[in-house]
Design a protein around this motif. Structure first.
Motif, PDB file in Angstrom:
ATOM      1  N   LYS A 105       0.832  -1.212   0.000  1.00  0.00           N
ATOM      2  CA  LYS A 105       0.000   0.000   0.000  1.00  0.00           C
ATOM      3  C   LYS A 105       0.864   1.257   0.000  1.00  0.00           C
ATOM      4  CE  LYS A 105      -4.193  -1.968   2.005  1.00  0.00           C
ATOM      5  NZ  LYS A 105      -5.251  -1.836   3.051  1.00  0.00           N
ATOM      6  N   THR A 106       1.862   1.261  -0.860  1.00  0.00           N
ATOM      7  CA  THR A 106       2.740   2.421  -1.035  1.00  0.00           C
ATOM      8  C   THR A 106       2.743   2.808  -2.507  1.00  0.00           C
ATOM      9  OG1 THR A 106       4.735   1.086  -1.442  1.00  0.00           O
ATOM     10  CG2 THR A 106       4.214   1.613   0.857  1.00  0.00           C
ATOM     11  N   ASP A 107       3.478   3.876  -2.825  1.00  0.00           N
ATOM     12  CA  ASP A 107       3.558   4.324  -4.213  1.00  0.00           C
ATOM     13  C   ASP A 107       4.996   4.303  -4.732  1.00  0.00           C
ATOM     14  OD1 ASP A 107       4.564   6.339  -2.665  1.00  0.00           O
ATOM     15  OD2 ASP A 107       3.356   7.944  -3.550  1.00  0.00           O
ATOM     16  N   ILE A 108       5.816   3.372  -4.194  1.00  0.00           N
ATOM     17  CA  ILE A 108       7.214   3.279  -4.601  1.00  0.00           C
ATOM     18  C   ILE A 108       7.296   2.720  -6.030  1.00  0.00           C
ATOM     19  CG2 ILE A 108       9.452   2.261  -4.091  1.00  0.00           C
ATOM     20  CD1 ILE A 108       8.473   4.356  -2.068  1.00  0.00           C
ATOM     21  N   PRO A 109       7.843   3.480  -6.986  1.00  0.00           N
ATOM     22  CA  PRO A 109       7.838   3.042  -8.388  1.00  0.00           C
ATOM     23  C   PRO A 109       8.909   2.012  -8.739  1.00  0.00           C
ATOM     24  CG  PRO A 109       8.808   5.223  -8.215  1.00  0.00           C
ATOM     25  CD  PRO A 109       8.323   4.873  -6.842  1.00  0.00           C
ATOM     26  N   ASP A 110       9.985   1.928  -7.950  1.00  0.00           N
ATOM     27  CA  ASP A 110      11.084   1.013  -8.277  1.00  0.00           C
ATOM     28  C   ASP A 110      11.451   0.207  -7.030  1.00  0.00           C
ATOM     29  OD1 ASP A 110      13.176  -0.313  -9.432  1.00  0.00           O
ATOM     30  OD2 ASP A 110      14.524   1.410  -9.531  1.00  0.00           O
ATOM     31  N   ALA A 111      10.635  -0.805  -6.735  1.00  0.00           N
ATOM     32  CA  ALA A 111      10.801  -1.579  -5.502  1.00  0.00           C
ATOM     33  C   ALA A 111      12.120  -2.340  -5.420  1.00  0.00           C
ATOM     34  CB  ALA A 111       9.625  -2.540  -5.329  1.00  0.00           C
ATOM     35  N   PRO A 112      12.647  -2.928  -6.520  1.00  0.00           N
ATOM     36  CA  PRO A 112      13.886  -3.703  -6.398  1.00  0.00           C
ATOM     37  C   PRO A 112      15.153  -2.865  -6.240  1.00  0.00           C
ATOM     38  CG  PRO A 112      12.561  -4.447  -8.267  1.00  0.00           C
ATOM     39  CD  PRO A 112      12.030  -3.129  -7.836  1.00  0.00           C
ATOM     40  N   SER A 113      15.041  -1.553  -6.304  1.00  0.00           N
ATOM     41  CA  SER A 113      16.225  -0.699  -6.206  1.00  0.00           C
ATOM     42  C   SER A 113      16.905  -0.863  -4.851  1.00  0.00           C
ATOM     43  CB  SER A 113      15.836   0.775  -6.403  1.00  0.00           C
ATOM     44  OG  SER A 113      16.933   1.622  -6.134  1.00  0.00           O
ATOM     45  N   GLY A 114      18.226  -1.107  -4.881  1.00  0.00           N
ATOM     46  CA  GLY A 114      18.991  -1.236  -3.636  1.00  0.00           C
ATOM     47  C   GLY A 114      19.646   0.057  -3.206  1.00  0.00           C
TER      48      GLY A 114
END
Length: 317
Positions: A147-156
């Motif tokens: 329930k977030t709006d993070i566009p690039d989840a796999p980014s480290g």
């Protein structure tokens, strides 16, 4: 205000110096910048290269324990050494070091506790079209789960305030990127993203051997995180689906029964009963899992308080 930049490393002797040279030496609003590597059982000269460059801290594992474990160990070491902000980046120089200022700025301004770098996925030349689509799809799934709006989840490439770092937990052994977003979203930790740049590829990714393997492990990680942080919802939805399938078969049997031909559909009755019992049992498991999750929250709060007391003791030294 102290910033520690941590870099997980596994046989990174060839690229580590390039990544370290690209890191910032001064950021406005930061009084002190230090550098830490997590040596995850490297067999080459990774530690030697890091020490010759002048990193401040080395977390050393005798054997490879995986990215997720190394990430948590790095956070713990950064907290023990007085970090107010922790930035995680890669040893293969995937990310532009100057963009670290973009990551820490929202935390310095008190707007958020976690900042995740949004890579230019669509314009990254060394990524295949399939990988780009999978990145978008994976990020969409994580957004729905967290329930977030993070566009690039796999980014480290990400920054954590001390408060956020104190609350981080990773259960899976694969990667920290997806689970920590689900955890932060479900526990209401303030989180945002900023656009960042990437460098050319110096070596192939070591996180996965194939796209199919990556997708499979990522989906398992997301489902496991969802079961952990929203068990009642997960198991109730699953149980209701199975129960309704059984109920539908049961109504089908009753229809034929009242038509006088029920004796030929006994198999449907048996399957309907089995599915309805499985559905009910799954819902009961959800209730039990929800009670376990409540205890987990209490344990996480205790862990947070212990970590915080350790940090306060270190600050007084």
């Amino acid at each position: 205000m102290k910033l520690i930049i941590q870099i997980p490393c596994y046989n990174e002797a060839e690229t580590l110096t390039i990544a370290l040279n690209d890191l910032p030496k001064h950021i406005e609003g930061i009084d002190e910048i230090e550098y830490l590597i997590i040596n995850d059982g490297s067999k080459d000269d990774t530690v030697k290269v890091a020490k010759e460059w002048g990193v401040n801290y080395v977390v050393n594992f005798k054997r490879n324990k995986g990215l997720a474990y190394g990430f948590l160990a790095g956070l713990d070491a950064c907290l023990k050494n007085g970090a107010d902000i922790i930035v995680n980046t890669d040893a293969d120089n995937q990310y532009v070091g100057k963009d670290i200022e973009k990551l820490v700025r929202p935390i310095l301004e008190g707007k958020t506790d976690i900042v995740i770098g949004e890579r230019p996925v669509d314009t990254t030349e060394h990524w295949s079209p399939l990988k780009k689509k999978l990145q978008h799809f994976g990020s969409w799934v994580v957004r729905k789960a967290s329930k977030t709006d993070i566009p690039d989840a796999p980014s480290g490439f990400r920054a954590y305030s001390r408060e956020a770092a104190l609350r981080m937990n990773v259960i899976n052994e694969y990667t920290y990127t997806l689970e920590t977003i689900v955890q932060a979203g479900r526990t209401k930790i303030a989180m945002t993203s900023v656009p960042i740049r990437t460098n050319g590829e110096l070596r192939p990714s070591r996180l996965f051997n194939s796209m199919i393997g990556y997708v499979k492990k990522s989906m398992v990680t997301i489902l496991r995180a969802l079961m952990m942080y929203k068990p009642l919802m997960f198991f109730c939805i699953l149980g209701i689906i199975v129960f309704c399938m059984g109920a539908a078969l049961g109504f089908r049997f009753l229809f034929f029964y009242f038509q006088g031909v029920g004796s030929g559909h006994i198999q449907s009755l048996i399957l309907a009963s089995t599915l309805m019992m499985l559905g009910f049992s799954t819902i009961v498991i959800g209730l039990q899992a929800d009670l376990i999750a409540a205890n987990r929250k209490i344990l996480e709060d205790i862990q947070y308080r212990v970590r915080k007391m350790d940090c306060e003791k270190n600050d007084k030294r």
